[in-house]
Design an enzyme around this catalytic site. Structure first.
Site: not given
Lengths: 322, 326
Positions: B60, B129
């Site tokens: 990321e 999440h």
């Protein structure tokens, strides 16, 4: 001088390297002096001893090749074409500074000369260099992007993610590790479980070149090879330049972590400037002419900076958004 | 007018931008053949190829950072962070690099990067999440933040994000992808900093973002049956923020409820409440209510998740409390 026989670079070119390295040295010493005199604000990291890496690498680059630098950036900036005036004015926080007074020593930019900025986050500039190189590749431009960073940065996630992505996408990047053997105060043996940093690049299948970072001619030769490899579309190169910081991490660092005498010994044996002077056989007269010339440039930069335009407090509100 | 889903709206915008501009390209995890974990980029690799729809490693920091670097060179990358929880792994590049290059360079540099990400609870993925982190990004000078709630807004705001010369973090809500609504025949860019009033009313203003806009619309229907007239203002972009539309609405209704799915404490709603009390204090007939998630990580067991995140009944209760204070 019988240099042309021994080297691929002309004596004239090497002399210009010497002048540039000496300018960086005297500039940095002036920065230390003005900081101690209370002229300069902030946090200053000078590059005494690492001049040959910056000059050797940047002199292989075209103006539109780009670099990303680190918190220790003055040498890279000067070597990539920034004027001493623009750099000193920035350290004084003036409008005429390379970042208009918004950046300071750790945030020095010179877009026109391909300098994408010093970076105060260790490893922070590497992902951006992969992106710049990717843009060059996608646009089919024959340009190269170079990241400078230290041995300490090779422990960051950004380093590993960037080398992995850069190699995976074979972007035209060169990762120049200025291994000065200290991450701030921590010696390499205390921050890395391996001694040979090229193994980190090899883990990604990346080509590595190791060079004595105190030998500007060797750095130039290695960088020429690395840049040519990248520019030809063969992917990135990890260029490991072993160098030495002949001073503390920051101006004012008492260096309690250094073994006694280390700095003195390094200054005696690992200073790239006397080494090049000796190689070139520069005599006393020529040397003092060089010193005089460089000193004039540095003094002029201080004058320029002191006479520069102060920012208004409310200028702080500008440049937040494009 | 055609009817498309929120997911299709995002995809259509990406496709149209890539069709018309070679500088626009995509990077992200699993976005090529798989079409992204939410299927948003499905099919784009077939039209634009793997050079422009770039699958990345699970990195990321490098995804965001490569976007920063390409953007500085004048390209208009759109990077996808699969779940906004993972934007935490990109934060150095977004917060310290993308947001600050322009400022630190004294205005030399532009970073026209778009960071798309999605998330949200309601499907029991657990604590890593399902968070809503838009408030974090709104705290960073130099960034822009968009959070569309409808297909039309998703399409038009994404276009404006791509063509903004600043870095935009573009939040999509997972549960909104399948919703369908009419959109204009051709893509209309939507200016940042302009709220949408989804429903006009006179008794209370609900300022809602993301999924909670749809919750608010349902609550307004119920409230109307009980004689309460609700106005719904959706800022659409959180940074810049259309303060005027919010303040003007509260000056009319004299009451304000702010709602989002992120935790209430230090959430975006706190800023709205502060702005409203500063600019419309004398108009307020009741304390400003905030309706968001409870201050816990998102739990797994559906019964607990349900308890933590805000629902219609929570918003309805806040509306009623507020109106009762008049």
């Amino acid at each position: 001088m019988k240099l042309e026989e021994a080297t691929r670079l002309s004596g004239e070119t090497l002399l210009s390297f010497l002048e540039e390295m000496l300018l960086i040295r005297r500039f940095e010493e002036k920065v230390e002096e003005r900081f101690r005199a209370g002229d300069l604000s902030g946090f200053l990291h000078v590059a005494l001893g690492q001049e040959a890496v910056a000059v050797g690498v940047c002199r292989t680059l075209e103006t539109d090749d780009v670099i990303a630098s680190t918190h220790r950036a003055h040498h890279h900036c000067l070597a990539k074409g920034m004027t001493a005036n623009a750099l000193m004015a920035e350290l004084y926080g003036k409008v005429e500074g390379c970042s208009g007074g918004y950046g300071g020593s750790m945030h020095l930019y010179d877009l026109a000369n391909g300098n994408l900025g010093a970076n105060a986050v260790v490893g922070g500039g590497l992902p951006g260099i992969v992106g710049a190189a990717l843009a060059f590749k996608m646009r089919r431009q024959p340009r190269v992007a170079v990241a400078f960073f230290g041995d300490g940065a090779t422990n960051t996630g950004s380093f590993h993610e960037s080398l992995n992505l850069g190699q995976l996408w074979t972007v035209p990047a060169v990762f120049v590790c200025e291994n000065n053997h200290y991450a701030e105060s921590t010696p390499s043996r205390d921050h890395m479980p391996i001694a040979d940093l090229t193994r980190r690049a090899e883990a990604f299948g990346m080509r590595s070149i190791v060079v004595d970072g105190q030998d500007v001619e060797a750095v130039h030769a290695a960088a020429t090879e690395a840049v040519a490899h990248a520019r030809a579309g063969n992917g990135p190169v990890f260029l490991l330049a072993n160098t030495y910081r002949l001073t503390g991490h920051y101006v004012g660092d008492p260096q309690v972590y250094r073994p006694k005498g280390e700095q003195r010994d390094l200054r005696a044996t690992q200073d790239p400037i006397p080494r090049l002077r000796e190689l070139l056989g520069v005599d006393e007269d020529s040397w003092s002419a060089l010193e005089t010339k460089v000193a004039a440039t540095v003094e002029a930069s201080v004058e320029f900076a002191k006479n520069g335009t102060d920012r208004l407090p409310e200028d702080a509100l500008l440049n937040v958004y494009a | 007018m055609p009817e498309i889903t929120y997911r299709e709206a995002v995809r259509d915008c990406l496709a149209e931008a890539m069709r018309s501009d070679p500088d626009v390209f995509l990077m992200g995890e699993d976005i090529a053949e798989m079409g992204g974990s939410m299927g948003v980029t499905h099919g784009l690799v077939d039209e634009f190829g793997k050079e422009r729809v770039r699958n990345t490693p699970i990195s990321e920091a490098a995804i965001a950072g490569a976007g920063v670097g390409a953007a500085i060179q004048g390209m208009r990358p759109v990077v996808e962070i699969m779940y906004q929880d993972f934007i935490t792994l990109s934060m150095e590049q977004i917060v310290l690099q993308a947001a600050k290059h322009r400022y630190m360079s004294g205005g030399q540099i532009k970073v026209p990067l778009t960071v798309r990400t999605q998330g949200g609870a309601g499907w029991s993925p657990g604590a890593q999440h399902a968070e809503q982190l838009e408030g974090w990004l709104c705290h960073v000078p130099g960034l822009k933040v968009a959070f569309p709630s409808t297909p039309e807004d998703a399409r038009g705001l994404l276009w404006s994000s791509i063509y903004d010369d600043n870095t935009v973090v573009f939040f999509e809500h997972r549960t909104l992808y399948p919703i369908k609504a009419e959109v204009s025949d051709t893509l209309e860019p939507i200016e940042f900093g302009k709220a949408r009033v989804h429903r006009e009313g006179s008794d209370v203003t609900i300022v809602a973002i993301g999924r909670l806009v749809h919750v608010a619309l349902r609550v307004a229907e119920q409230a109307a049956e009980e004689g309460i007239s609700v106005e719904i203002v959706d800022p659409r972009t959180l940074l810049p923020l259309d303060e005027d539309s919010i303040v003007n609405s509260v000056m009319k209704t004299n009451r304000c409820v702010v709602t989002h799915e992120a935790v209430t404490r230090m959430g975006f709603g706190a800023e709205i409440a502060a702005i409203v009390q500063e600019k419309a204090f004398d108009y307020l007939d009741a304390p400003i209510e905030r309706v968001g998630s409870r201050f816990t990580p998102i739990p797994f067991a559906p019964v607990m998740e349900e308890y933590v995140i805000p629902h219609e009944e929570d918003l309805m209760a806040a509306v009623k409390r507020t109106v009762a204070r008049g």
